[in-house]
Design a protein around this motif. Structure first.
Motif, short mmCIF file in Angstrom:
data_model
loop_
_atom_site.label_atom_id
_atom_site.label_comp_id
_atom_site.label_asym_id
_atom_site.label_seq_id
_atom_site.Cartn_x
_atom_site.Cartn_y
_atom_site.Cartn_z
N LEU A 285 57.39 -2.63 122.89
CA LEU A 285 56.58 -2.20 121.75
C LEU A 285 55.70 -3.31 121.20
CD1 LEU A 285 59.14 -0.06 119.72
CD2 LEU A 285 57.34 0.75 121.22
N CYS A 286 56.24 -4.53 121.14
CA CYS A 286 55.53 -5.62 120.46
C CYS A 286 54.75 -6.52 121.40
CB CYS A 286 56.53 -6.46 119.66
SG CYS A 286 57.41 -5.51 118.39
N GLY A 287 54.93 -6.36 122.71
CA GLY A 287 54.16 -7.16 123.65
C GLY A 287 54.62 -8.60 123.75
N GLN A 288 53.78 -9.42 124.36
CA GLN A 288 54.10 -10.83 124.57
C GLN A 288 54.14 -11.57 123.24
OE1 GLN A 288 54.93 -12.24 127.35
NE2 GLN A 288 54.26 -10.84 128.95
N ILE A 289 54.98 -12.57 123.16
CA ILE A 289 55.04 -13.43 121.98
C ILE A 289 53.66 -14.04 121.74
CG2 ILE A 289 56.03 -15.55 121.02
CD1 ILE A 289 58.57 -14.95 122.57
N GLY A 290 53.19 -13.94 120.51
CA GLY A 290 51.90 -14.53 120.16
C GLY A 290 50.71 -13.61 120.35
N SER A 291 50.91 -12.46 121.00
CA SER A 291 49.80 -11.53 121.21
C SER A 291 49.45 -10.84 119.89
CB SER A 291 50.17 -10.49 122.26
OG SER A 291 51.19 -9.63 121.77
N PRO A 292 48.23 -10.27 119.78
CA PRO A 292 47.88 -9.53 118.56
C PRO A 292 48.87 -8.41 118.26
CG PRO A 292 45.91 -9.95 119.85
CD PRO A 292 47.08 -10.39 120.69
N ARG A 293 49.34 -7.73 119.31
CA ARG A 293 50.31 -6.65 119.09
C ARG A 293 51.61 -7.20 118.50
NH1 ARG A 293 50.61 -4.71 124.14
NH2 ARG A 293 48.83 -3.32 123.83
N TYR A 294 52.04 -8.32 118.99
CA TYR A 294 53.26 -8.97 118.50
C TYR A 294 53.13 -9.32 117.01
CZ TYR A 294 57.06 -12.47 118.37
OH TYR A 294 58.19 -13.18 118.07
N LYS A 295 51.93 -9.72 116.61
CA LYS A 295 51.71 -10.14 115.22
C LYS A 295 51.45 -8.97 114.28
CE LYS A 295 49.45 -14.43 116.73
NZ LYS A 295 48.17 -15.17 116.74
N ARG A 296 51.17 -7.79 114.84
CA ARG A 296 50.73 -6.68 113.98
C ARG A 296 51.74 -5.55 113.83
NH1 ARG A 296 44.83 -6.66 116.30
NH2 ARG A 296 43.64 -7.55 114.57
N ILE A 297 52.51 -5.27 114.88
CA ILE A 297 53.39 -4.10 114.82
C ILE A 297 54.61 -4.38 113.95
CG2 ILE A 297 55.08 -2.81 116.21
CD1 ILE A 297 52.96 -2.29 118.25
N PHE A 298 54.91 -3.45 113.05
CA PHE A 298 56.14 -3.52 112.27
C PHE A 298 56.63 -2.10 112.04
CE2 PHE A 298 53.31 -2.32 108.93
CZ PHE A 298 54.07 -1.83 107.86
N GLY A 299 57.85 -1.99 111.56
CA GLY A 299 58.36 -0.65 111.32
C GLY A 299 59.81 -0.63 110.92
N GLU A 300 60.26 0.57 110.56
CA GLU A 300 61.65 0.81 110.19
C GLU A 300 62.15 2.01 110.99
OE1 GLU A 300 61.92 1.40 106.00
OE2 GLU A 300 61.14 -0.59 105.50
N LEU A 301 63.23 1.82 111.73
CA LEU A 301 63.78 2.87 112.58
C LEU A 301 65.26 3.08 112.25
CD1 LEU A 301 62.18 1.87 116.00
CD2 LEU A 301 61.37 3.62 114.40
N GLU A 302 65.62 4.28 111.89
CA GLU A 302 67.02 4.66 111.63
C GLU A 302 67.59 5.23 112.92
OE1 GLU A 302 70.44 5.19 109.29
OE2 GLU A 302 68.54 4.54 108.41
N LEU A 303 68.67 4.61 113.43
CA LEU A 303 69.24 5.00 114.71
C LEU A 303 70.56 5.76 114.51
CD1 LEU A 303 68.71 1.75 116.81
CD2 LEU A 303 67.12 3.63 116.44
N GLU A 304 70.79 6.73 115.38
CA GLU A 304 72.05 7.46 115.41
C GLU A 304 72.58 7.45 116.83
OE1 GLU A 304 72.05 11.37 113.71
OE2 GLU A 304 70.49 10.85 112.25
N GLY A 305 73.91 7.41 116.96
CA GLY A 305 74.53 7.48 118.28
C GLY A 305 74.94 6.13 118.83
N PHE A 306 74.50 5.04 118.18
CA PHE A 306 74.84 3.69 118.63
C PHE A 306 76.05 3.15 117.88
CE2 PHE A 306 70.41 4.06 119.84
CZ PHE A 306 70.35 3.39 121.06
N ALA A 307 76.92 2.46 118.60
CA ALA A 307 78.01 1.73 117.95
C ALA A 307 77.49 0.37 117.52
CB ALA A 307 79.18 1.56 118.92
N VAL A 308 78.17 -0.23 116.54
CA VAL A 308 77.74 -1.54 116.04
C VAL A 308 78.84 -2.56 116.22
CG1 VAL A 308 76.16 -0.55 114.34
CG2 VAL A 308 78.52 -1.03 113.68
N SER A 309 78.46 -3.84 116.13
CA SER A 309 79.41 -4.93 116.26
C SER A 309 80.34 -4.97 115.04
CB SER A 309 78.67 -6.26 116.40
OG SER A 309 77.89 -6.51 115.24
N PHE A 310 81.38 -5.77 115.15
CA PHE A 310 82.40 -5.86 114.12
C PHE A 310 81.82 -6.24 112.76
CE2 PHE A 310 85.78 -8.30 111.97
CZ PHE A 310 86.75 -7.30 111.90
#
Length: 511
Positions: A285-310
């Motif tokens: 999604l964000c592309g290579q480190i330092g690319s314009p896409r890397y510097k511009r894309i942001f967001g908030e994603l709520e996930l379901e179905g994944f387990a989490v660490s302790f």
């Protein structure tokens, strides 16, 4: 109401000592207390509002006092009631309903031992007439192999409700004064959804944490700058197999490489990965480190179905998570709303006002640094170097022998002629040229052009801002343009086009 005389902490007591060595961060440890408070609020929201005639405001307050060696966490949620009190202190006693934020039944215990040798819990539950106090002294528990802790009961008004946890004799894991600002920013980022909705007020050392929303780009599509301006935010509602994701992905109005760009991944309303300066930035999604896409894309994603660490600091199924991000790339690349390409190729036009300000600053800087005598000396030195055949021969020889760090090839076409353009990056102190150029015959192309850029040139060390690969990109483009200009110049009747390169190298070194 029946009194609770003691609570069980039964476990192999040596295990408690190992809690201190768990891999964790201060903000995730403190987050365990916030999770418990939030869950108490969520489970009892209507009761709390009824008890205050709808005048209730949920608050969590964390005070870190290194001078007096304690941390205090206070919340005004519903308190730890009679039906939950035993479970709250028994290690790994998982709640019957573990779909909330206190799903493992270990958070308060592990966080407290990780942070301190001695901790107390004082709580009063809504609609109960007993306030209860428990003290956990790690050294005594280990020495005496205790399995029970005494509970001190006192009478209270049933309308009073709170939980107060105080940590004393802080461990080496406890935060220093220098970490407090970072703790604020991480906890604010982790619990932003609850703060944003107004459900919770979070205070650190009596400072209320307020979340500032990043500014989203509103602009035309990159290849039609005269077109209609669009808010570049894509709502996400996607599922595959047992996994679901909803939220948004957007483009920042102003590029960032610090704490704003990147994704925050939520589960059950709080951030698991991607808080503050530890954003999640998948390459899909964000592309290579330092690319314009890397510097511009942001967001908030709520996930379901994944387990989490302790410690609820990461998701378990990382390969599936990466595959999900790859699927989302298609979601944000649709023809009618190509956010993915916009993030990479959009160039924000400079305003007249910003150009005027830059121009004035340039002139002011030149006035401060302009010295005719110094300039004459530098020019004379450059002319001598230009006329030195020995220096030119040495540069050519050392440049040919220099080891190539890395290279890149392009096939370009100019006026119907195809050229193979090869960039080689070298680092050679004995070469005084910023870049060199060799034109070779080739069976497949009109010419093969090899140009070498010397990263050890004084020009690159003169400016402190040249640290990351993206800082070098404008210079790389200028040199590439000079190479192309030299290639095309003879077809325009120019003789000795290489002299411009030779003169440029020497003036750049001395000026």
């Amino acid at each position: 109401m029946s009194k609770i005389e003691n609570v069980s902490i039964k476990i192999q007591t040596g295990v408690y000592g190992q809690f201190r060595n768990l891999k964790n961060t201060v903000w995730f440890a403190l987050g365990e207390y916030v999770d418990n408070a939030v869950q108490s609020f969520e489970n009892n929201k209507s009761r709390l509002q009824q008890a205050t005639n709808n005048g209730y405001q949920f608050e969590v307050r964390i005070n870190i006092d290194n001078e007096n060696d304690f941390i205090k966490i206070y919340d005004n949620a519903a308190g730890i009631g009679l039906d939950n009190f035993h479970r709250a202190f028994e290690p790994a006693n998982i709640p019957i309903d573990n779909t909330g934020l206190h799903e493992f039944g270990m958070g308060m215990k592990t966080a407290s031992i990780w942070l301190a040798d001695l901790w107390t819990v004082r709580t009063g539950a809504l609609n109960e007439d007993e306030e209860r106090l428990v003290e956990f002294d790690l050294k005594k528990v280990l020495a005496d192999e205790r399995e029970l802790l005494e509970v001190v009961n006192t009478n209270k008004n049933p309308s009073i409700h709170f939980t107060e946890i105080t940590l004393h004799n802080l461990s080496k894991n406890a935060p220093s004064n220098y970490q407090i600002d970072k703790i604020k920013r991480h906890l604010l980022s982790i619990y932003r959804k609850f703060i944003r909705k107004g459900d919770m007020k979070l205070f650190i050392n009596d400072e209320e944490l307020i979340y500032e929303e990043p500014e989203i780009l509103i602009a035309p599509f990159y290849n039609n700058l005269s077109g209609e301006s669009i808010e570049w935010k894509k709502e996400i509602n996607f599922s595959t197999g047992k996994y679901k994701v909803n939220g948004f992905i957007a483009i920042l109005s102003t590029m960032s490489t610090s704490t704003v760009n990147g994704l925050s991944l939520f589960r059950r309303g709080r951030v698991i990965e991607g808080s503050h300066d530890e954003k999640y930035r998948p390459k899909a999604l964000c592309g290579q480190i330092g690319s314009p896409r890397y510097k511009r894309i942001f967001g908030e994603l709520e996930l379901e179905g994944f387990a989490v660490s302790f410690n609820k600091g990461s998701f378990q199924e990382q390969e599936d998570l990466e595959a999900l991000m790859e699927a989302l790339q298609t979601e944000i690349s649709s023809k009618d709303f190509d956010l993915y390409t916009q993030a990479e190729k959009y160039i924000k036009p400079k305003t007249l006002e910003s150009n005027i300000a830059v121009a004035k600053n340039i002139v002011n800087t030149l006035k401060k640094t302009s010295d005719k005598e110094v300039l004459k000396t530098k020019l004379d030195a450059s002319i001598k170097e230009i006329e030195s055949k020995t220096l030119a021969a040495n540069n050519e020889e050392f440049s040919k022998k220099a080891e190539t760090i890395d290279s890149h090839e392009d096939i370009i076409e100019i006026k119907g002629e195809k050229y193979k353009l090869i960039l080689e990056l070298i680092t050679e102190q004995s070469v005084s040229d910023l870049y060199s150029l060799i034109i070779l015959d080739d069976e497949l192309f009109s010419k093969k052009i090899v140009y070498k850029i010397n990263l050890a040139h004084p020009f690159f060390t003169r400016f402190e801002k040249l640290k990351k690969e993206e800082d070098y990109q404008p210079i790389m483009l200028i040199i590439r343009s000079l190479v192309l200009a030299e290639i095309i110049a003879p077809s325009q009747g120019t003789k000795g086009a290489g002299n411009v390169r030779l003169n440029f190298n020497h003036f750049l070194r001395n000026l």
